[in-house]
Structure formats: C-alpha cells, structure tokens
Motif scaffolding. Structure first.
Motif, PDB file in Angstrom:
ATOM      1  N   ASP A  32       0.804  -1.219   0.000  1.00 36.53           N
ATOM      2  CA  ASP A  32       0.000   0.000   0.000  1.00 36.53           C
ATOM      3  C   ASP A  32       0.836   1.267   0.000  1.00 36.53           C
ATOM      4  O   ASP A  32       0.295   2.368  -0.028  1.00 36.53           O
ATOM      5  CB  ASP A  32      -0.927   0.022   1.216  1.00 36.53           C
ATOM      6  N   GLY A  33       2.164   1.124   0.068  1.00 35.69           N
ATOM      7  CA  GLY A  33       3.041   2.282   0.027  1.00 35.69           C
ATOM      8  C   GLY A  33       3.486   2.798   1.377  1.00 35.69           C
ATOM      9  O   GLY A  33       4.247   3.758   1.449  1.00 35.69           O
ATOM     10  N   ASP A  34       3.018   2.184   2.458  1.00 34.45           N
ATOM     11  CA  ASP A  34       3.451   2.617   3.785  1.00 34.45           C
ATOM     12  C   ASP A  34       4.889   2.181   4.024  1.00 34.45           C
ATOM     13  O   ASP A  34       5.289   1.078   3.651  1.00 34.45           O
ATOM     14  CB  ASP A  34       2.556   2.011   4.873  1.00 34.45           C
ATOM     15  N   VAL A  35       5.666   3.047   4.669  1.00 36.64           N
ATOM     16  CA  VAL A  35       7.062   2.743   4.947  1.00 36.64           C
ATOM     17  C   VAL A  35       7.150   1.761   6.114  1.00 36.64           C
ATOM     18  O   VAL A  35       6.465   1.901   7.116  1.00 36.64           O
ATOM     19  CB  VAL A  35       7.844   4.032   5.272  1.00 36.64           C
ATOM     20  N   ILE A  36       8.001   0.746   5.938  1.00 37.51           N
ATOM     21  CA  ILE A  36       8.303  -0.206   7.006  1.00 37.51           C
ATOM     22  C   ILE A  36       9.656   0.196   7.565  1.00 37.51           C
ATOM     23  O   ILE A  36      10.651   0.214   6.844  1.00 37.51           O
ATOM     24  CB  ILE A  36       8.383  -1.652   6.475  1.00 37.51           C
ATOM     25  N   ASP A  37       9.706   0.546   8.846  1.00 36.22           N
ATOM     26  CA  ASP A  37      10.963   0.927   9.477  1.00 36.22           C
ATOM     27  C   ASP A  37      11.774  -0.336   9.757  1.00 36.22           C
ATOM     28  O   ASP A  37      11.378  -1.151  10.584  1.00 36.22           O
ATOM     29  CB  ASP A  37      10.698   1.673  10.771  1.00 36.22           C
ATOM     30  N   PRO A  38      12.908  -0.510   9.096  1.00 42.32           N
ATOM     31  CA  PRO A  38      13.690  -1.725   9.302  1.00 42.32           C
ATOM     32  C   PRO A  38      14.436  -1.732  10.635  1.00 42.32           C
ATOM     33  O   PRO A  38      14.873  -2.782  11.092  1.00 42.32           O
ATOM     34  CB  PRO A  38      14.676  -1.722   8.135  1.00 42.32           C
ATOM     35  N   GLY A  39      14.592  -0.577  11.254  1.00 42.30           N
ATOM     36  CA  GLY A  39      15.268  -0.508  12.535  1.00 42.30           C
ATOM     37  C   GLY A  39      16.782  -0.559  12.449  1.00 42.30           C
ATOM     38  O   GLY A  39      17.457  -0.490  13.461  1.00 42.30           O
ATOM     39  N   ARG A  40      17.315  -0.701  11.238  1.00 43.30           N
ATOM     40  CA  ARG A  40      18.776  -0.754  11.046  1.00 43.30           C
ATOM     41  C   ARG A  40      19.089  -0.528   9.578  1.00 43.30           C
ATOM     42  O   ARG A  40      18.200  -0.544   8.737  1.00 43.30           O
ATOM     43  CB  ARG A  40      19.337  -2.075  11.537  1.00 43.30           C
ATOM     44  N   GLY A  41      20.370  -0.370   9.269  1.00 46.76           N
ATOM     45  CA  GLY A  41      20.803  -0.098   7.905  1.00 46.76           C
ATOM     46  C   GLY A  41      21.031  -1.340   7.062  1.00 46.76           C
ATOM     47  O   GLY A  41      21.148  -1.253   5.854  1.00 46.76           O
ATOM     48  N   THR A  42      21.125  -2.502   7.694  1.00 44.30           N
ATOM     49  CA  THR A  42      21.275  -3.773   6.984  1.00 44.30           C
ATOM     50  C   THR A  42      20.181  -4.704   7.469  1.00 44.30           C
ATOM     51  O   THR A  42      19.992  -4.843   8.683  1.00 44.30           O
ATOM     52  CB  THR A  42      22.652  -4.410   7.265  1.00 44.30           C
TER      53      THR A  42
END
Length: 79
Positions: A32-42
């Motif tokens: 749906d286009g919502d951003v998923i925060d990965p919580g880290r850079g990798t």
C-alpha cells in the motif's frame, strides 16, 4: 571503488538457502506504500515465505529445509 556497488544505492545479496541481505540506502514499503521501518541499515529479507516476522528473516528457512541458490535460475525479465 567501494563494496557498496556503483553509487550509493542498496546492495542486495542472496544467501544460499537463506535470506536476501540488503545493505545501503533503501526504503522498504508495504504493497500500500506505507514505509516499514527496518530498525537498522542492513536487513535480511525472507525468501522462504515461512518467517513469523515477514518481510524480515527469522531463521525459519533452516528448520523447513528451504533451498535456493545465489544465482539467477531464469532469464532476466524484459521491459
């Protein structure tokens, strides 16, 4: 030349019988286009489809015997 590739974008590496490892500058979104925060850079993204924390890998691929190589099994898609 850096090991991040050709210009600062994300680098995605498929691990044999495991996840896709994503490093670098990327944005992860839902359908749906919502951003998923990965919580880290990798991050490690699930390829087996069995992770309890999709889209992230939780190691379930080992328990279910998931098998996938690191190369392309089919021709590249055409535009």
């Amino acid at each position: 030349m850096s090991d991040m590739g050709d210009g600062g974008g994300a680098v995605i590496v498929p691990y044999e019988d495991g996840p896709l490892l994503v490093r670098g500058d990327f944005t992860l979104r839902t359908p749906d286009g919502d951003v998923i925060d990965p919580g880290r850079g990798t991050v490690a993204l699930c390829r087996c489809g069995r992770s309890a924390v999709k889209p992230f890998c939780d190691g379930t691929h080992k328990a279910v015997g998931f098998r996938a190589g690191t190369g392309r099994d089919a021709p590249a898609p055409r535009d």
